[in-house]
Design an enzyme around this catalytic site. Structure first.
Site, short mmCIF file in Angstrom:
data_model
loop_
_atom_site.label_atom_id
_atom_site.label_comp_id
_atom_site.label_asym_id
_atom_site.label_seq_id
_atom_site.Cartn_x
_atom_site.Cartn_y
_atom_site.Cartn_z
N HIS A 1 -13.41 9.32 -0.02
CA HIS A 1 -14.03 8.17 0.67
C HIS A 1 -15.01 8.70 1.70
O HIS A 1 -14.70 9.62 2.46
CB HIS A 1 -12.97 7.31 1.36
CG HIS A 1 -13.55 6.11 2.04
ND1 HIS A 1 -14.12 5.06 1.34
CD2 HIS A 1 -13.70 5.81 3.35
CE1 HIS A 1 -14.57 4.17 2.19
NE2 HIS A 1 -14.33 4.59 3.42
N GLY B 1 -13.64 0.67 2.91
CA GLY B 1 -14.41 -0.24 2.08
C GLY B 1 -15.82 0.26 1.82
O GLY B 1 -16.12 1.44 1.94
N LEU C 1 -6.61 -0.50 -0.72
CA LEU C 1 -7.91 0.18 -0.69
C LEU C 1 -8.00 1.17 0.45
O LEU C 1 -7.77 0.82 1.62
CB LEU C 1 -9.02 -0.87 -0.58
CG LEU C 1 -10.46 -0.32 -0.47
CD1 LEU C 1 -10.85 0.40 -1.75
CD2 LEU C 1 -11.43 -1.46 -0.18
N ASP C 2 -8.33 2.42 0.11
CA ASP C 2 -8.60 3.48 1.09
C ASP C 2 -7.44 3.68 2.07
O ASP C 2 -7.65 3.98 3.25
CB ASP C 2 -9.89 3.18 1.87
CG ASP C 2 -11.12 3.15 0.97
OD1 ASP C 2 -11.13 3.87 -0.05
OD2 ASP C 2 -12.06 2.41 1.29
N ASP C 3 -6.22 3.52 1.58
CA ASP C 3 -5.06 3.58 2.47
C ASP C 3 -4.01 4.59 2.00
O ASP C 3 -2.92 4.67 2.58
CB ASP C 3 -4.42 2.19 2.59
CG ASP C 3 -3.42 2.10 3.72
OD1 ASP C 3 -3.76 2.51 4.85
OD2 ASP C 3 -2.29 1.64 3.47
#
Length: 287
Positions: free
Chosen positions: A195, A204, A230-232
């Site tokens: 990311h 995001g 998401l992205d976690d």
């Protein structure tokens, strides 16, 4: 793996409730099997009281398979969860991409130079822009378009392909699609994502634009295991670089791409060398 020996090795990752004598018992078990320890590292989570260990050893001649099976039973007997990997195992890897090529080039060149002990068996994309690059590297390219209306069908096709190729690791090299919870559960193997932000900040889409608007003085990149949120997912590696008011969005993107390559490359290396132990939503990285 350690360069101290060229003999095939076993690597074990263990974790469980800490108590006195665990290091001695693990070392003693390997000694009793005739193995030779090459490297060992351990960590204790002081808050949760959990013990973590990574240990490499050369088993006695011809005993690798037997030691692997026996170690799981031994680990359970001392209250530890374990994973044992052979140093000669070459995981089969698929790289997911969209249109950005910088991480793809970096990963493939590192693999071709022998930096990664794995086999890259496919490049999978929702666009055709990088098909010629895959062909140039001699890696099979698979175009599976993804739209909001066809996402379920597209993911089913991706999963069928991954199963047919026996893929053990998926790398999202700036793949600009969110994998569904169903995909991740069905695949049930590791997925590493890069990311373009220092998570948890600017999750995001378009994080560099968000960073520019916020006037940050540091930008970063984060490699993590993909989860349904998401992205976690559990973070494997992160890095940052300084920026100033003189840097626009294009400058941030350019500087960020360098970070993305380095951070993703390091995370993939640690994963392939069995240096990452996931627990909860965190990781212990034996670097």
């Amino acid at each position: 793996m350690s360069s101290a020996t060229t003999a095939p090795m076993l690597v074990a990752l263990l974790h469980g409730p800490d108590r006195p004598g665990l290091v001695a018992r693990v070392a003693g078990w390997i000694f009793e099997q005739g193995g030779n320890i090459i490297h060992a590292d351990q960590h204790r989570d002081m808050v949760s009281g959990v013990f973590f260990q990574r240990i490499e050893w050369v088993p006695s001649e011809g005993a690798a398979s037997a030691d692997t099976v026996a170690f799981y039973a031994f680990a359970a007997s001392i209250g530890m969860q374990a994973r044992v990997i052979s140093s000669i195992h070459r995981p089969r890897v698929a790289i997911f991409v969209s249109k950005f090529d910088h991480c793809l080039h970096d990963l493939v060149l590192r693999w071709k130079s022998g930096e990664y002990t794995c086999d890259v068996v496919a490049i999978i994309s929702n666009h055709r822009e990088l098909e010629s690059i895959a062909q140039g590297y001699g890696i099979p390219f698979h175009h599976i378009p993804v739209t909001a209306a066809t996402k379920a069908e597209s993911e089913a096709a991706q999963l069928a392909l991954l199963r047919s190729l026996d893929v053990e690791l998926v790398i999202l090299a700036r793949y600009m699609q969110v994998l569904s919870d169903d995909f991740l559960k069905e695949f049930s193997r590791s997925v590493i994502n890069i990311h373009h932000s220092f998570l948890p900040a600017f999750a995001g889409g378009k994080p560099y634009h968000q960073a520019a608007e916020r006037g940050v003085k540091l930008i970063g990149a984060t490699a993590h295991y993909a989860t349904a949120v998401l992205d976690d997912g559990p973070i494997i590696q992160q890095d940052v670089t300084r920026v100033t008011h003189r840097h626009g969005v294009e400058d941030l993107v350019r500087k960020g791409r360098d970070l993305e390559k380095i951070v993703l490359a390091q995370a993939v290396r640690w994963h392939l060398e069995s240096r990452v132990l996931v627990y909860g939503n965190k990781t212990v990285v034996f670097d």
